[in-house]
Enzyme design. Structure first.
Site, PDB file in Angstrom:
ATOM      1  N   GLU A   1      16.343  -1.080 -41.551  1.00 54.85           N
ATOM      2  CA  GLU A   1      16.409  -0.666 -42.960  1.00 54.85           C
ATOM      3  C   GLU A   1      17.659  -1.189 -43.660  1.00 54.85           C
ATOM      4  O   GLU A   1      18.017  -0.718 -44.742  1.00 54.85           O
ATOM      5  CB  GLU A   1      16.337   0.863 -43.065  1.00 54.85           C
ATOM      6  CG  GLU A   1      14.972   1.399 -42.655  1.00 54.85           C
ATOM      7  CD  GLU A   1      14.868   2.909 -42.765  1.00 54.85           C
ATOM      8  OE1 GLU A   1      15.905   3.581 -42.920  1.00 54.85           O
ATOM      9  OE2 GLU A   1      13.735   3.415 -42.685  1.00 54.85           O
TER      10      GLU A   1
ATOM     11  N   LYS B   1       6.164  10.289 -48.114  1.00 55.93           N
ATOM     12  CA  LYS B   1       5.799   8.914 -47.753  1.00 55.93           C
ATOM     13  C   LYS B   1       4.292   8.844 -47.908  1.00 55.93           C
ATOM     14  O   LYS B   1       3.558   9.499 -47.151  1.00 55.93           O
ATOM     15  CB  LYS B   1       6.161   8.614 -46.292  1.00 55.93           C
ATOM     16  CG  LYS B   1       7.650   8.518 -45.978  1.00 55.93           C
ATOM     17  CD  LYS B   1       7.860   8.441 -44.463  1.00 55.93           C
ATOM     18  CE  LYS B   1       9.310   8.166 -44.112  1.00 55.93           C
ATOM     19  NZ  LYS B   1       9.563   8.421 -42.662  1.00 55.93           N
TER      20      LYS B   1
HETATM   21  P1  PGA Z   1      10.083   5.086 -40.086  1.00 54.61           P
HETATM   22  O1  PGA Z   1      11.497   5.756 -40.275  1.00 54.61           O
HETATM   23  O2  PGA Z   1       9.638   4.463 -41.343  1.00 54.61           O
HETATM   24  O3  PGA Z   1      10.406   4.107 -38.999  1.00 54.61           O
HETATM   25  O4  PGA Z   1       9.162   6.181 -39.618  1.00 54.61           O
HETATM   26  C1  PGA Z   1      11.959   6.262 -41.444  1.00 54.61           C
HETATM   27  C2  PGA Z   1      12.337   7.693 -41.290  1.00 54.61           C
HETATM   28  O5  PGA Z   1      12.235   8.285 -40.190  1.00 54.61           O
HETATM   29  O6  PGA Z   1      12.705   8.304 -42.279  1.00 54.61           O
HETATM   30 ZN    ZN Z   2      12.920  10.262 -41.062  1.00 55.19          ZN
END
Ligand code: PGA
Ligand code: ZN
Length: 410
Positions: free
Chosen positions: A197, A329
């Site tokens: 990220e 998400k």
């Molecule tokens: P992921 O991680 O997109 O790899 O699930 C992001 C998070 O845990 O916030």
């Molecule tokens: Zn997370």
């Protein structure tokens, strides 16, 4: 009305295959969306692809594309119901959450183009909007970075004192940059390597990683909890070992019982004055989360793997007072319709929303609009990296829009 819908296989920021969908209205207004994917995936999130294969999800779209022709592209419920007509599962295992994500958002983008208005306006009836505070990864470990990096997945920066979106983005960038200088001084062998990220991925254990992050803020003259605040995504489910009933910190070399884990997180929240603490305990530890929520009313005690953008699970978390904030998400939920339902429930119950990217991202920026439309307090999209900056740049473009005034109240 939708005149065509087509998909293709592309790659995400980790170089893994994913799906992109084009939804066209009136033969000319194209909404185009590429699905992201996670690395620390919650147990109860929507399945990404049918049989784990993007190709199989794409095949499902091909077989069913005719069902969408003639639907209003702005009719999110209609599009959602059509998807559900060929996937009865509770977790989108038949079509894949990535397909539900791409089809529903692309439809709304297509509708926005036909209506000649920005996506956030199509998604909300509100007459004024506030910018969510960008929350971004400055130091990465766990499932997002290699051996030797912290067990903790993410150390995050948020310019909580910023008055404008420009200032908040600039401040996050400055801290990210300063942290690199601090790390170079700390470790002459630091390679400037970054995690998935965009956060720096140094060979440091958890406490040290937090200390250098705080140092970067202080070097710039910022006081933690004032101009800027730190956050942590513990992503504790990646440490949780069901058989041992303990959290195993492989890299640092220790183990926590459930009560030790609560103390471990509480100490970090206090010592670094965290504004934000995500998944401080594992995804099924609703009671342990409640303890932290009661103890830290001024910190966003946030569910990600805990709540997985699932309305039913959020209800349980609300009943148990397990969190005062939740990650949104869209691909955890599956369709945008599901995600907006989740957002409504959160907003009705004073659960502060944080709209979030995934570690494997596209260069799309619709989630910036989704953050605005859902009244999110923060937008967790990283600080650097083309696929992260794309979301921040979209916020800057949107600052030219007079419907958006000022920053959210966290
Ligand atoms: P992921 O991680 O997109 O790899 O699930 C992001 C998070 O845990 O916030
Ligand atoms: Zn997370």
């Amino acid at each position: 009305k939708i005149t065509s819908i087509e998909g293709r296989i592309l790659y995400n920021s980790r170089g893994s295959k994913t799906i992109e969908v084009d939804v066209e209205s009136e033969g000319k207004f194209v909404g185009r969306v590429c699905a992201p994917s996670g690395a620390s995936v919650g147990k109860y999130e929507a399945v990404s692809f049918r049989n784990g294969r993007p190709e199989d999800s794409l095949q499902v779209l091909k077989e069913n594309s005719q069902k969408f022709i003639g639907l209003e592209s702005s009719d999110l419920k209609g599009i959602h119901d059509t998807l559900k007509s060929f996937d009865n599962s509770s977790n989108y295992s038949e079509i894949g959450g990535a397909l539900a994500f791409a089809v529903t958002i692309a439809s709304m983008e297509s509708a926005s183009k036909a209506l000649d208005q920005p996506l956030f306006k199509t998604l909300s009836n509100e007459s004024s909007f506030k910018f969510p505070f960008p929350l971004g990864n400055i130091l990465g470990g766990g499932a997002h970075a290699g051996p030797g990096t912290p067990d903790i997945q993410e150390i995050l920066i948020c310019a909580t004192g910023a008055k404008t979106i420009e200032e908040s983005i600039e401040t996050n960038l400055a801290v990210h940059k300063e942290l690199r200088s601090v790390l170079e001084k700390e470790d002459p062998n630091f390679t400037n390597g970054r995690g998935d990220e965009g956060g720096w991925a140094p060979k440091l254990e958890n406490q040290k990683a937090l200390e250098v992050s705080a140092m970067a803020c202080e070097n710039l003259g910022f006081t933690l909890g004032k101009e800027v605040s730190l956050g942590v995504d513990f992503a504790s489910s990646t440490q949780w070992n069901e058989e041992k009933s303990k959290y195993v910190y492989d890299r640092a070399g220790f183990e926590n019982t459930t009560s030790e884990q609560i103390d471990f997180a509480a100490d970090i929240i206090e010592k670094f004055k965290l504004i934000y603490a995500e998944d401080a305990v594992h995804e099924e530890a609703f009671e342990d989360m409640s303890e932290l929520t009661a103890k830290f009313p001024n910190t966003l005690i946030t569910g990600d793997d805990l709540t997985v953008t699932n309305k039913g699970i959020l209800s349980k978390a609300i009943d148990k007072k397990s969190c005062n904030a939740a990650i949104l998400k869209v691909n955890q939920a599956g369709s945008l319709y599901d995600a907006l339902e989740f957002a409504n429930l959160a907003n009705e119950n004073n659960i502060r929303l944080i709209t979030s990217h995934r570690s494997g991202e596209s260069t799309d920026s619709q989630i910036s609009h989704i953050g605005l439309a859902t009244k999110s307090k923060m937008l967790k999209v990283g600080v650097v990296g083309g696929e992260r900056v794309a979301k921040l740049n979209e916020l800057l473009r949107l600052s030219e829009h007079d419907l958006i005034r000022g920053m959210a109240e966290v």
